[in-house]
Each structure stands twice: as structure tokens, then as C-alpha cells.
Design an enzyme around this catalytic site. Structure first.
Site, PDB file in Angstrom:
ATOM      1  N   LYS A 168     -35.482  -8.736 -63.605  1.00 17.20           N
ATOM      2  CA  LYS A 168     -34.908  -9.695 -62.649  1.00 17.20           C
ATOM      3  C   LYS A 168     -33.775 -10.481 -63.308  1.00 17.20           C
ATOM      4  CE  LYS A 168     -36.144 -13.703 -59.874  1.00 17.20           C
ATOM      5  NZ  LYS A 168     -37.174 -14.595 -59.343  1.00 17.20           N
ATOM      6  N   GLU A 170     -37.819  -8.267 -74.570  1.00 12.26           N
ATOM      7  CA  GLU A 170     -38.540  -6.990 -74.737  1.00 12.26           C
ATOM      8  C   GLU A 170     -37.765  -5.863 -74.036  1.00 12.26           C
ATOM      9  OE1 GLU A 170     -39.855  -9.821 -73.713  1.00 12.26           O
ATOM     10  OE2 GLU A 170     -41.789 -10.191 -74.704  1.00 12.26           O
ATOM     11  N   GLY A 190     -40.964 -12.478 -59.853  1.00 12.24           N
ATOM     12  CA  GLY A 190     -41.199 -11.246 -60.615  1.00 12.24           C
ATOM     13  C   GLY A 190     -42.495 -10.552 -60.218  1.00 12.24           C
ATOM     14  N   ARG A 191     -43.573 -11.328 -60.105  1.00 11.50           N
ATOM     15  CA  ARG A 191     -44.880 -10.719 -59.809  1.00 11.50           C
ATOM     16  C   ARG A 191     -45.049 -10.365 -58.334  1.00 11.50           C
ATOM     17  NH1 ARG A 191     -44.890 -15.796 -61.615  1.00 11.50           N
ATOM     18  NH2 ARG A 191     -45.671 -17.500 -60.338  1.00 11.50           N
ATOM     19  N   GLU A 228     -50.615 -15.714 -63.430  1.00 14.65           N
ATOM     20  CA  GLU A 228     -49.303 -16.332 -63.640  1.00 14.65           C
ATOM     21  C   GLU A 228     -48.990 -17.277 -62.473  1.00 14.65           C
ATOM     22  OE1 GLU A 228     -45.354 -14.134 -63.924  1.00 14.65           O
ATOM     23  OE2 GLU A 228     -45.779 -14.298 -66.060  1.00 14.65           O
ATOM     24  N   HIS A 277     -71.134   1.209 -67.314  1.00 12.74           N
ATOM     25  CA  HIS A 277     -71.707   1.602 -68.612  1.00 12.74           C
ATOM     26  C   HIS A 277     -71.150   0.744 -69.738  1.00 12.74           C
ATOM     27  CE1 HIS A 277     -73.870   5.019 -66.981  1.00 12.74           C
ATOM     28  NE2 HIS A 277     -72.872   5.066 -66.116  1.00 12.74           N
ATOM     29  N   LYS A 292     -41.847 -17.737 -75.919  1.00 13.82           N
ATOM     30  CA  LYS A 292     -40.576 -17.003 -76.046  1.00 13.82           C
ATOM     31  C   LYS A 292     -39.639 -17.734 -77.007  1.00 13.82           C
ATOM     32  CE  LYS A 292     -40.255 -15.375 -71.229  1.00 13.82           C
ATOM     33  NZ  LYS A 292     -39.458 -15.429 -70.008  1.00 13.82           N
TER      34      LYS A 292
HETATM   35  O1  F6P Z   1     -43.364 -13.437 -68.436  1.00 11.32           O
HETATM   36  C1  F6P Z   1     -42.545 -14.136 -67.589  1.00 11.32           C
HETATM   37  C2  F6P Z   1     -41.736 -13.276 -66.690  1.00 11.32           C
HETATM   38  O2  F6P Z   1     -40.674 -14.046 -66.266  1.00 11.32           O
HETATM   39  C3  F6P Z   1     -42.506 -12.737 -65.486  1.00 11.32           C
HETATM   40  O3  F6P Z   1     -42.693 -13.660 -64.490  1.00 11.32           O
HETATM   41  C4  F6P Z   1     -41.645 -11.599 -65.107  1.00 11.32           C
HETATM   42  O4  F6P Z   1     -42.278 -10.733 -64.217  1.00 11.32           O
HETATM   43  C5  F6P Z   1     -41.376 -10.995 -66.470  1.00 11.32           C
HETATM   44  O5  F6P Z   1     -41.239 -12.108 -67.334  1.00 11.32           O
HETATM   45  C6  F6P Z   1     -40.181 -10.099 -66.572  1.00 11.32           C
HETATM   46  O6  F6P Z   1     -39.015 -10.782 -66.246  1.00 11.32           O
HETATM   47  P1  F6P Z   1     -37.680 -10.015 -65.922  1.00 11.32           P
HETATM   48  O7  F6P Z   1     -37.913  -9.169 -64.715  1.00 11.32           O
HETATM   49  O8  F6P Z   1     -36.657 -11.079 -65.677  1.00 11.32           O
HETATM   50  O9  F6P Z   1     -37.324  -9.172 -67.102  1.00 11.32           O
END
Ligand code: F6P
Length: 550
Positions: free
Chosen positions: A211, A217, A273-274, A359, A390, A514
Site C-alpha cells: 500500500k 521487508e 491494509g488488512r 491489528e 491431536h 520498525k
Molecule cells: O504492519 C503494519 C502494516 O502497515 C499493515 O497494516 C500492512 O498490512 C502491512 O504493514 C504492509 O504494509 P504495506 O502494504 O504498506 O507494505
């Protein structure tokens, strides 16, 4: 008082009435509740679209449900719901509208935020995604060397990974089996390494899903993927256009990364995002299942959106599930909620719900920033049903904790299962029904003793029961049913956040880690001093460096 002049949750007479009711209910047992009301199973069942929802195995009476609905009325859940659907900026800490429901609204709908109807652009992006998907499927879209795309690698994390990865798994039976899908999220290089092993760069498409397009990452993995591609193809930057597409709200950063913005599928800041996988973030899923199935899934979401928006409180499933969660969290001190799908294809569903729920509702201050004195979101967890039986079901049956659980199952196995394997299905579902039964009704010490069990073993072999479950059944796990299921949980989470008077749509709690990681990284790589680093972390950093031979 809240900003709108209402009393705080714990000051409401409706809250206190529930507390008093809990006292009165005491240890009432589901065995007795069922014995007293032969209609209970039928009365405590809802049908929402294709979802059959049995909530009769909950520790509630008609009075409990009435009081819970009174709480919803007093906390103005429906008013906040309507404000969300109208596009008001109910995510106040980020000053944003919350309009994931617009992502699945029909073309004819008009949904405005900041005075602008968002529906036309939603459909324009869906059309652009569909065209792209058709071009990849037909082989018209090829890689840089003219080879057909055979591998799709989605690079994203959190909401930009969990939704598409979960839904791809859930709808595998509907997927184009000639394409291979990989989901890379972890910044641990092993994730990308294992995903790329054996892949031909000339046949590989990367979907960079972010987003913000600033998530470390994702950018780190995407940068390494680009290097792998260009090395493998022995090509220059011009090869990127045929092998990288972006899903983002941030065109500037996409261009900065080197992806042509023609190859960008857009979404908007009013999609959290979620809550995003039915936006452009679902491109990898659409590539897997095709645009028709993707649209069927959106229709499933929309069906439950409409149910949530229009159904009266007595029949409103997300409202009911939200209220039941509050009942256990506050009045039974339940700390967690188990999601137990009796479907291998839903193996990633609990992980997806973890982000959705935790979240959203893992907050401890209210909308005005004051500490709350009530329970908020539970720990959500689970794995596919029979595997869990199990492993940890022992604790569910005989442990000391109240853990409400959702048992999710389907009447039919997926269509392409060979008959001999489809024949497992009754056994799978027999386990679901048996577990709901055992959890609710248990086995008394008298029943155990009557079987001739040695007296000293009777307590060990007794099942107290009274463990609450919701059972959700549908005919099959189709794209539409998956959409319905997810929307059900999305709105459940909404209801709970509304009652707890928290902002369910921000996620400030992920920020500190972060920032600190960025500060600590140079200490690991270069041994740089980190001002103000605490003694424990400083010692760990030193140990790490020495173990790495630095
Ligand atoms: O971990 C926080 C967060 O902002 C989530 O809410 C989101 O889904 C994820 O990181 C990834 O964010 P982005 O889509 O901006 O890379």
C-alpha cells in the site's frame, strides 16, 4: 463521557445489566439450557446468504442476547456502521474514511468520500486487472524474452500478503493449475531463496504488493528479486517492465523503484491494509482463479455487507458474533478465540484473521485517547480442525480456560477431488460435529463411572463441557462463500471496535518496532554505537556480532 456526550462503556446501565446477568447465570450448563428449550437449536440459528450459522452452543439465554443487543444500541453501533458505509472519516487518528465495502459494491452504487464517488475508479481498476489477467492467461503477455509466464511471485507483507496467500490456498480448486504461485513476505532471505529455487526468470512475474511502497521487508525482497531477474536474464533495466507489476497507493514510490506506473494497479488510502485483498492487492488471486471467480467472490462479500447494513439486530450475524465475543471477553475473562476450519483449504484462514482482528482491535486507549478499563480484542489463533484435535484440543476440553471457538465446515468436498479422496469428507465432518458436541455437553463423572472406569481415573476422564462454539456451515467453499465468510469476520471486528469505542482502523502499535529496527541495524552491520540503547539489547547485539565473527 465520550466526545459525543455518551457515557463511557463501563458507566452504561446496559453494561452493568450484563454484569448482573452474568452473576445470575452462574454456572448454568448448556445441557440444562438445551433440556429446557427443545427449540433452542432451531431458534439460535441464522442463515446469511450461503452461510448457516448455529450459535445455540453458546452460554447465553434469550435474556443475554437481549441485553447484548441493548448494549449495541446504547453504544450506537449502527450509527457508526452507517457512517462507515457513507464514507465518513471514522478512522479518526489517520483522518481517513473506511471504505473496503466500496471495493465490492456494484457498478450502480454511488459512494462518496471527500465529495468524490469512488465506485467508478474501483471498477476501472477491476477492469484493468481483468485485462491483465486475461493477457497472462492467453499468453499474450510474455516475459522479456518472449516466454510465457509460468510462475507468479507475490512480494508483500501483512495485508499485502496474508489475504492473497490465504485466498489462493482457499480457492486452489478454482485455480489455473498451469501457473505456479509463491508468496514471499519474510525479510529473512530464506523466504525469497526458497521461492525462487528452480524458477526460470524468463517465465517469472513478480507482483510487488505494498500500500505504502515503503515497507522495508517488501522493498528489500523486491530489490533482491529484481537483481535475481536481471542477472538471470543477463538483461538491463528494460527487462523489468515485463516481469514486475506493482499494487499500491503510492505511484511516486513505485516509479522511484523502477516499475512503470502503467504496470501499477492502484488502490486508495481509504482501504486499510488488512481490508485490502479485494482491491488491487488481490491481483495474484485473480491471476490464480480468473476474473469471473474473483467477481463471484466480491459478490459474496457484498451480500454480507448488505446483510450487515440492513438486517435487524435479532438476525444480524456480524452483530451477534461481535456481541458474543464481548460477552466472553468481559464477563468470562476469555483471553483468546480459536478459529478451527474443517477444511484443508482454509489452513491459512486463522493467520489471516489474526491480522484482521488483532491489528484492528489490539488497542488499549479509546477514540479520545483515554485508557480503557475493559477487555478489547482477543488473541485469535487456530489451525485446521483435525490436526488441532491431536495437538491442543486437550486444553480446549479439559483445561482451565474459557476459549470460545468457531468450527467452520462444508457439506461437500471440492469438486475436483478424486472420488476415493472425496470419500474422506464424511469422516472429516463427523469430527467437526463430534467436537462441537463434546465441547458443549462434555461427559459427566456419572457417565464415566457407569462405564466401569476405576474411581481414581474418573476425574481424569470427565469432560466438564460448557465450552462455547459457533458452527458455520456452507454447501461448499466457493469464491462467493469465501467472500461471505471474510465479510462476516470483518464486520464482527467492526462491531466489537464500535462497542469498545476504539479506532479499529489504525495500527500505531506496529511503528515503534520498525523505528528501532532501523536504528539497531547499523549496530549489527558496522558496530555503530546506538545512542540510548538499553543494557540488555546492547549485550545481545554484542553477542550477535561475536557469533557472526564480526
Ligand atoms: O504492519 C503494519 C502494516 O502497515 C499493515 O497494516 C500492512 O498490512 C502491512 O504493514 C504492509 O504494509 P504495506 O502494504 O504498506 O507494505
Amino acid at each position: 463521557m465520550n466526545a459525543d456526550g455518551r457515557s463511557r462503556l463501563d458507566q452504561l446501565p446496559e453494561w452493568n445489566a450484563l454484569a448482573a446477568h452474568r452473576q445470575e447465570l452462574g454456572d448454568a450448563h448448556l445441557r440444562d439450557l438445551f433440556a429446557q428449550d427443545p427449540e433452542r437449536a432451531e431458534r439460535f440459528t441464522l442463515q446469511v446468504g450461503d452461510l448457516h450459522l448455529d450459535y445455540s452452543k453458546h452460554l447465553v439465554t434469550d435474556e443475554t442476547l437481549r441485553l447484548l443487543r441493548e448494549l449495541a444500541r446504547a453504544t450506537k453501533v449502527t450509527e457508526l456502521r452507517d457512517a462507515m458505509f457513507r464514507g465518513e472519516k471514522i478512522n479518526t487518528t489517520e483522518d481517513r474514511a473506511v471504505l473496503h465495502t466500496a471495493l465490492r459494491a456494484p457498478h450502480s452504487a454511488v459512494i462518496r468520500t471527500d465529495g468524490k464517488d469512488v465506485v467508478p475508479e474501483v471498477h476501472a481498476v477491476l477492469t484493468k486487472m481483468g485485462t491483465f489477467v486475461d493477457r497472462v492467461h492467453s499468453g499474450e503477455w510474455t516475459g522479456h524474452t518472449g516466454k510465457r509466464i509460468k510462475n507468479v511471485v507475490n512480494i508483500g507483507i501483512g495485508g499485502s500478503d496474508l489475504g492473497p496467500a490465504m485466498a489462493y490456498e482457499a480457492l486452489r480448486a478454482y485455480s489455473h493449475r498451469e501457473l505456479r504461485f509463491h508468496f514471499v513476505s519474510n525479510v529473512d532471505g530464506a523466504d525469497l531463496h526458497e521461492a525462487l529455487r528452480g524458477l526460470d526468470p524468463a517465465e517469472t512475474l513478480f507482483i510487488v504488493a505494498s500500500k505504502t511502497f515503503t515497507t522495508i521487508e517488501t522493498i528489500t525482497n523486491a530489490t533482491s528479486a529484481r537483481r535475481w531477474l536481471l542477472r538471470g536474464l543477463e538483461a538491463g533495466q528494460e527487462a523489468v517492465a515485463k516481469h514486475f507489476v506493482a499494487l499500491s497507493t503510492n505511484a511516486e514510490k513505485v516509479a522511484e523503484f523502477g516499475i512503470d506506473t502503467d504496470n501499477m494497479f492502484e488502490f486508495w488510502d481509504w482501504v486499510g491494509g488488512r481490508y485490502s485483498f479485494d482491491s488491487a492487492i488481490g491481483l495474484s488471486l485473480m491471476l490464480a482463479i480468473g476474473q469471473d471467480h474473483f467477481r463471484e467472490m466480491l459478490a459474496g462479500f457484498h451480500l454480507v455487507d448488505e446483510h450487515f447494513r440492513c438486517a435487524p439486530p435479532e438476525e444480524n450475524a456480524p452483530l451477534l458474533l461481535g456481541l458474543l465475543g464481548i460477552w466472553y471477553g468481559q464477563f468470562f475473562d476469555a483471553q483468546s478465540h480459536a478459529v478451527l476450519p474443517y477444511s484443508h483449504y482454509l489452513s491459512k484462514f486463522p493467520a489471516y484473521l489474526q491480522q484482521l482482528d488483532m491489528e484492528s482491535n489490539g488497542k488499549s486507549v479509546d477514540r479520545e485517547g483515554r485508557p480503557v478499563s475493559w477487555q478489547t480484542g482477543p488473541v485469535v489463533w487456530g489451525t485446521p480442525g483435525t490436526n488441532g484435535q491431536h495437538a491442543y484440543y486437550q486444553l480446549l476440553h479439559q483445561g482451565t480456560k474459557t476459549i470460545p471457538a468457531d468450527l467452520i465446515g462444508f457439506a461437500n468436498p471440492v469438486a475436483d477431488l478424486p472420488p476415493k479422496l472425496a470419500a474422506h469428507h464424511d469422516l472429516l465432518m463427523a469430527n467437526l460435529f463430534a467436537q462441537g458436541q463434546a465441547l458443549a455437553f462434555g461427559k459427566t463423572s456419572e457417565e464415566v463411572a457407569a462405564e466401569g472406569v476405576a474411581p481414581e481415573l474418573v476425574p481424569h476422564r470427565t469432560f466438564p463441557g460448557n465450552r462455547p462454539t459457533t458452527t458455520i456451515l456452507a454447501a461448499e467453499l466457493s469464491p462467493s462463500v469465501l467472500g461471505q465468510l471474510i465479510a462476516l469476520y470483518e464486520h464482527k471486528v467492526f462491531v466489537q471496535g464500535a462497542i469498545w469505542h476504539i479506532d479499529s482502523f489504525d495500527q500505531w502499535g506496529v511503528e515503534l518496532g520498525k523505528v528501532l529496527a532501523k536504528r539497531v541495524e547499523p549496530a549489527l552491520t558496522e558496530g555503530a554505537a546506538v545512542p540510548g540503547l538499553d543494557a540488555s539489547t546492547a549485550a545481545l547485539v554484542a553477542t550477535y556480532r561475536s557469533l557472526r565473527g564480526r
